[in-house]
Design an enzyme around this catalytic site. Sequence first.
Site, mmCIF file in Angstrom:
data_model
loop_
_atom_site.group_PDB
_atom_site.id
_atom_site.type_symbol
_atom_site.label_atom_id
_atom_site.label_comp_id
_atom_site.label_asym_id
_atom_site.label_seq_id
_atom_site.Cartn_x
_atom_site.Cartn_y
_atom_site.Cartn_z
ATOM 1 C CB VAL A 138 28.399 44.471 11.062
ATOM 2 C CG1 VAL A 138 27.104 44.841 10.240
ATOM 3 C CG2 VAL A 138 29.316 45.462 10.962
ATOM 4 N N PRO A 139 26.445 42.695 13.539
ATOM 5 C CG PRO A 139 24.931 43.295 15.506
ATOM 6 C CD PRO A 139 26.167 43.651 14.454
ATOM 7 C CB CYS A 140 24.226 40.388 9.194
ATOM 8 S SG CYS A 140 25.712 39.280 9.011
ATOM 9 C CG HIS A 141 24.166 37.061 14.414
ATOM 10 N ND1 HIS A 141 25.270 37.676 14.398
ATOM 11 C CD2 HIS A 141 23.720 36.882 15.514
ATOM 12 C CE1 HIS A 141 25.379 38.143 15.542
ATOM 13 N NE2 HIS A 141 24.840 37.439 16.457
ATOM 14 N NE ARG A 142 23.199 41.013 18.185
ATOM 15 C CZ ARG A 142 23.979 41.619 18.533
ATOM 16 N NH1 ARG A 142 24.010 42.940 18.537
ATOM 17 N NH2 ARG A 142 25.086 41.228 19.299
#
Length: 170
Positions: A138-142
Amino acid sequence: MKNGNSTPSAIQSAILQTGLGQVEVAWTGTRLASVRLGRFGRVDIARPTLVDGNPPDPAGQRLIDALAGYFSGEPEPFHDLPDLSGHTAFQEMVWRATREIPYGVRRSYGDVANAVGRPKAARAVGAALGKNPYVIVVPCHRVVGASGALTGFAYGGEWKAALLALEGNG
């Protein structure tokens, strides 16, 4: 949790050494339990390697291979992953919307709030992402601040910047 044989599944885990630091992945049966980042620290390795953990079962090996691919620059290795459910309805909505953010693209917390139909919930989106146990998958860094600032990443700004750079958006 139960696997297909209706027997309890033990949580299994493995630690990968990547060029940015260590990454721990844990799973039970075919369900992803967590992906956590260790201390940030660049090292010179060509491909992430398993450094700790028992030989993984097929589900675990798929997760490890997907993470190794991601850290080797493969754009979208997380298409066919286990169910990520079991959290609050809002967290699941936010995480699903976040999984829709394309590789190498940034979105603001407000953008994600709009995507889940709650345009005034940017802070709540940030709180849901702060509880994301599936980092990278879940690419929360984006997800960044409205100004584009790299804010709000549980593992720190160095990791967030490095992950965005890995995706060509640093």
